[in-house]
Design a protein around this motif. Structure first.
Motif, short mmCIF file in Angstrom:
data_model
loop_
_atom_site.label_atom_id
_atom_site.label_comp_id
_atom_site.label_asym_id
_atom_site.label_seq_id
_atom_site.Cartn_x
_atom_site.Cartn_y
_atom_site.Cartn_z
N LEU A 125 0.89 -1.17 0.00
CA LEU A 125 0.00 0.00 0.00
C LEU A 125 0.92 1.21 0.00
CD1 LEU A 125 -2.19 -1.57 2.76
CD2 LEU A 125 -2.91 -1.24 0.39
N ILE A 126 0.84 2.02 -1.03
CA ILE A 126 1.89 3.01 -1.29
C ILE A 126 1.43 4.43 -0.96
CG2 ILE A 126 3.40 3.96 -3.08
CD1 ILE A 126 4.07 1.06 -2.63
N ALA A 127 2.22 5.11 -0.11
CA ALA A 127 1.97 6.53 0.14
C ALA A 127 2.79 7.34 -0.86
CB ALA A 127 2.37 6.89 1.57
N LEU A 128 2.10 8.10 -1.69
CA LEU A 128 2.79 8.92 -2.70
C LEU A 128 2.86 10.36 -2.21
CD1 LEU A 128 0.94 7.53 -5.84
CD2 LEU A 128 3.34 7.15 -5.28
N MET B 281 -0.91 4.08 10.33
CA MET B 281 -2.30 3.90 9.88
C MET B 281 -2.55 5.01 8.86
SD MET B 281 -3.70 1.36 11.64
CE MET B 281 -5.22 1.33 12.49
N LEU B 282 -2.54 4.65 7.59
CA LEU B 282 -2.64 5.64 6.52
C LEU B 282 -4.03 5.59 5.91
CD1 LEU B 282 0.76 4.81 4.76
CD2 LEU B 282 0.38 6.27 6.73
N PRO B 283 -4.64 6.75 5.63
CA PRO B 283 -6.02 6.74 5.14
C PRO B 283 -6.17 6.05 3.79
CG PRO B 283 -5.04 8.93 4.94
CD PRO B 283 -4.06 8.09 5.72
N LEU B 284 -7.17 5.18 3.71
CA LEU B 284 -7.54 4.53 2.45
C LEU B 284 -9.00 4.87 2.15
CD1 LEU B 284 -6.21 0.84 2.62
CD2 LEU B 284 -5.45 2.64 1.06
N THR B 285 -9.42 4.60 0.92
CA THR B 285 -10.82 4.86 0.55
C THR B 285 -11.75 3.94 1.35
OG1 THR B 285 -10.61 3.23 -1.19
CG2 THR B 285 -10.23 5.52 -1.83
N GLN B 286 -13.01 4.23 1.34
CA GLN B 286 -14.07 3.41 1.97
C GLN B 286 -13.86 3.21 3.47
OE1 GLN B 286 -13.74 -0.03 -0.53
NE2 GLN B 286 -15.06 0.84 -2.09
N GLN B 287 -13.51 4.30 4.17
CA GLN B 287 -13.36 4.27 5.63
C GLN B 287 -12.44 3.13 6.10
OE1 GLN B 287 -16.92 6.02 7.58
NE2 GLN B 287 -16.76 4.27 8.92
N ARG B 288 -11.30 3.02 5.40
CA ARG B 288 -10.32 1.98 5.76
C ARG B 288 -8.96 2.64 5.94
NH1 ARG B 288 -9.96 -1.63 0.88
NH2 ARG B 288 -9.91 0.43 -0.03
N CYS B 289 -8.04 1.89 6.58
CA CYS B 289 -6.67 2.39 6.74
C CYS B 289 -5.68 1.34 6.26
CB CYS B 289 -6.38 2.61 8.22
SG CYS B 289 -6.80 4.22 8.75
N ALA C 87 7.97 -5.83 8.32
CA ALA C 87 6.76 -5.01 8.29
C ALA C 87 5.58 -5.94 8.07
CB ALA C 87 6.85 -3.99 7.16
N LEU C 88 4.58 -5.78 8.91
CA LEU C 88 3.32 -6.53 8.71
C LEU C 88 2.34 -5.54 8.08
CD1 LEU C 88 1.51 -8.69 11.40
CD2 LEU C 88 0.28 -7.05 9.98
N VAL C 89 1.78 -5.93 6.95
CA VAL C 89 0.89 -5.01 6.22
C VAL C 89 -0.51 -5.61 6.14
CG1 VAL C 89 0.50 -3.92 3.97
CG2 VAL C 89 2.82 -4.13 4.85
N THR C 90 -1.51 -4.81 6.47
CA THR C 90 -2.89 -5.24 6.30
C THR C 90 -3.77 -4.01 6.05
OG1 THR C 90 -4.68 -6.59 7.23
CG2 THR C 90 -3.48 -5.21 8.79
N VAL C 91 -5.05 -4.27 5.82
CA VAL C 91 -6.01 -3.17 5.68
C VAL C 91 -6.97 -3.26 6.86
CG1 VAL C 91 -7.94 -2.29 4.28
CG2 VAL C 91 -5.83 -3.08 3.18
N THR C 92 -7.17 -2.15 7.57
CA THR C 92 -8.07 -2.14 8.73
C THR C 92 -9.33 -1.35 8.40
OG1 THR C 92 -6.14 -2.22 10.18
CG2 THR C 92 -8.21 -1.57 11.21
N HIS C 93 -10.47 -1.93 8.72
CA HIS C 93 -11.76 -1.26 8.48
C HIS C 93 -12.15 -0.50 9.75
CE1 HIS C 93 -12.78 -3.67 4.79
NE2 HIS C 93 -11.70 -4.27 5.27
N VAL D 127 -2.63 7.85 -0.71
CA VAL D 127 -2.32 6.43 -0.49
C VAL D 127 -3.07 5.60 -1.53
CG1 VAL D 127 -2.19 4.55 1.19
CG2 VAL D 127 -2.18 6.93 1.98
N VAL D 128 -2.33 4.77 -2.26
CA VAL D 128 -2.91 3.95 -3.33
C VAL D 128 -2.34 2.54 -3.23
CG1 VAL D 128 -3.43 3.91 -5.80
CG2 VAL D 128 -2.47 5.98 -4.81
N PRO D 129 -3.19 1.50 -3.30
CA PRO D 129 -2.64 0.13 -3.35
C PRO D 129 -1.79 -0.06 -4.61
CG PRO D 129 -4.98 0.08 -2.75
CD PRO D 129 -4.67 1.49 -3.18
N ALA D 130 -0.62 -0.71 -4.44
CA ALA D 130 0.32 -0.87 -5.56
C ALA D 130 -0.32 -1.55 -6.76
CB ALA D 130 1.54 -1.68 -5.09
#
Ligand SMILES: Cc1cc2nc3c(=O)[nH]c(=O)nc-3n(C[C@H](O)[C@H](O)[C@H](O)COP(=O)(O)OP(=O)(O)OC[C@H]3O[C@@H](n4cnc5c(N)ncnc54)[C@H](O)[C@@H]3O)c2cc1C
Length: 376
Positions: free
Chosen positions: A33-36, A198-206, A171-177, A89-92
């Motif tokens: 999950l990439i922070a640009l 915890m980086l902001p993602l679309t649809q109220q996720r991080c 690094a452990l990577v996941t998506v949290t709702h 933040v965009v998924p790779a």
């Protein structure tokens, strides 16, 4: 991502370009999950691929850095810098998909899946042998750009040695709702041996990136989803409200690998092949995009490339940019990974100082965004 971005950038010229990639196009397995940074966003917009990314990209308007068990925090806002956003933040997997649309792929030749087998060069040409669909194929070119990642075959075949720092962390990577909106705030919370971002993602996720010692990450991977969620909530706290659920978890080793040379006459390394950084500071792809802009400019200035290009200016800019990114990610990985009394004392003081001292805070923000060199 780096090879395809460079091919697309150079395709705006009359150059004939071939992209060789060992992986098939379906990259559903890429969980990064990439922070640009804002600069990277501008670059991708200029390449006309932002429209395809926009539905999957979440804006970072504010960054909040804190240290568990200590007072003090650093807050950076886009408005402090008079920018519409600090980054996105965009998924790779969506970046890869946007780069490889049919329209973009038609701008250059693609060999995929195809594996590099051999590489050689004379003063006038460079040659690669690739294996594709069970056959060997020979390609000759004025330039070969090795954008083949951390375990670069180009680097090995060119006998370029590396310096490696193993942080003995993962690094452990996941998506949290989430149960509530994240308000476009990116949180990074440091704890004894690592950090939780915890980086902001679309649809109220991080996007959750938990870095820690190998043994701790291994034990976190053993937990059930609900036990992991509980542990995450306890370590991170309630700044984002109650955490609802997580998606699958993936782990990545934290290492810094730097090629001792990035140019050998007609062969150049770029992206992770030249430098793999710890993901803790979200610098790897951002640095590579800056390199692509500098490299494309250098190449286009020296067409038709009949003689070996003069790399001097590119190398000096690339070294400066690389050393800034490496200092940020190495500094964060090292300082925050050590339980040291002096560091523990300085951490909160430094953070309070950063939050109160606006010019310094802005300086730090511009540094992270790639707008400033650390020495300037
Ligand atoms: C968990 C995690 C989070 C990250 N977060 C961020 C972030 O927030 N911001 C940021 O800027 N960066 C981040 N990064 C770093 C970023 O992902 C990398 O710097 C960037 O993707 C490097 O891209 P690359 O194209 O150089 O390498 P890769 O993505 O590794 O691609 C290499 C390519 O080379 C091909 N290849 C390899 N060997 C051969 C061969 N022999 N023949 C042909 N093809 C070959 C592969 O198939 C692959 O397609 C993160 C990394 C990780 C692990």
């Amino acid at each position: 991502m780096v090879g395809a971005t460079l091919a697309l950038t150079l395709s705006q010229s009359d150059l004939r370009i071939a992209l060789v990639d060992a992986s098939p196009l379906n990259l559903g397995y890429d969980h990064r999950l990439i922070a640009l940074t804002y600069n990277s966003f501008c670059f991708l917009s200029d390449l006309n691929i932002w429209n395809a990314l926009a539905p999957y990209a979440e804006t970072i308007k504010k960054v909040h850095v804190s240290d568990r068990g200590h007072f003090g925090k650093v807050c950076l806002s886009a408005s402090d810098l008079q920018l519409p956003a600090l980054g996105y933040v965009v998924p790779a997997k969506y970046i890869n998909a946007a780069l490889n649309t049919l329209d973009n792929k038609n701008k250059y030749d693609t060999f995929r899946p195809a594996t590099l087998k051999n590489i050689s060069q004379t003063t006038s040409r460079a040659t690669v042998v690739i294996e594709t669909e069970g056959h060997e194929k020979i390609l000759t070119a004025n330039l070969i750009i090795g954008a083949d990642g951390t375990h670069s075959t180009v680097r090995k075949l060119m006998d370029i040695s590396t310096e490696t720092i193993d942080y003995r962390q993962k690094a452990l990577v996941t998506v949290t709702h989430l149960n509530r909106a994240h308000h476009n705030i990116a949180y990074e919370r440091f704890h004894g041996n690592g950090a939780i971002a915890m980086l902001p993602l679309t649809q109220q996720r991080c996007a959750t990136i938990w870095t820690d010692d190998n043994s701790i990450i291994d034990s976190l991977m053993q937990l059930s989803d609900s036990d992991f969620l509980q542990t995450l909530q306890k370590q991170f706290g309630y700044r984002l409200g109650r955490l609802l659920k997580i998606d699958s978890r993936h782990i990545y080793p934290l290492k810094m690998i730097k090629a001792k040379e990035v140019v050998k006459e007609r062969i150049i390394l770029i992206g992770n092949a030249a430098h793999t950084l710890s993901p803790i500071a979200a610098q790897g792809l951002n640095l590579a995009l800056a390199e692509i802009a500098m490299l494309a400019k250098t190449i286009l200035q020296q067409l038709p490339l009949s003689t070996i290009p003069n790399w001097e200016q590119y190398l000096s800019q690339q070294r400066q940019q690389q050393s800034t990114s490496m200092r940020i990610s190495h500094g964060l990985s090292k300082v925050f990974a050590k339980q040291h009394s002096l560091v523990n004392l300085l951490r909160p003081l430094g953070m309070i100082g950063l939050d109160l001292n606006n010019p310094f805070k802005n300086y730090f923000a511009r540094l992270v965004m790639g707008k400033k060199n650390i020495l300037s």
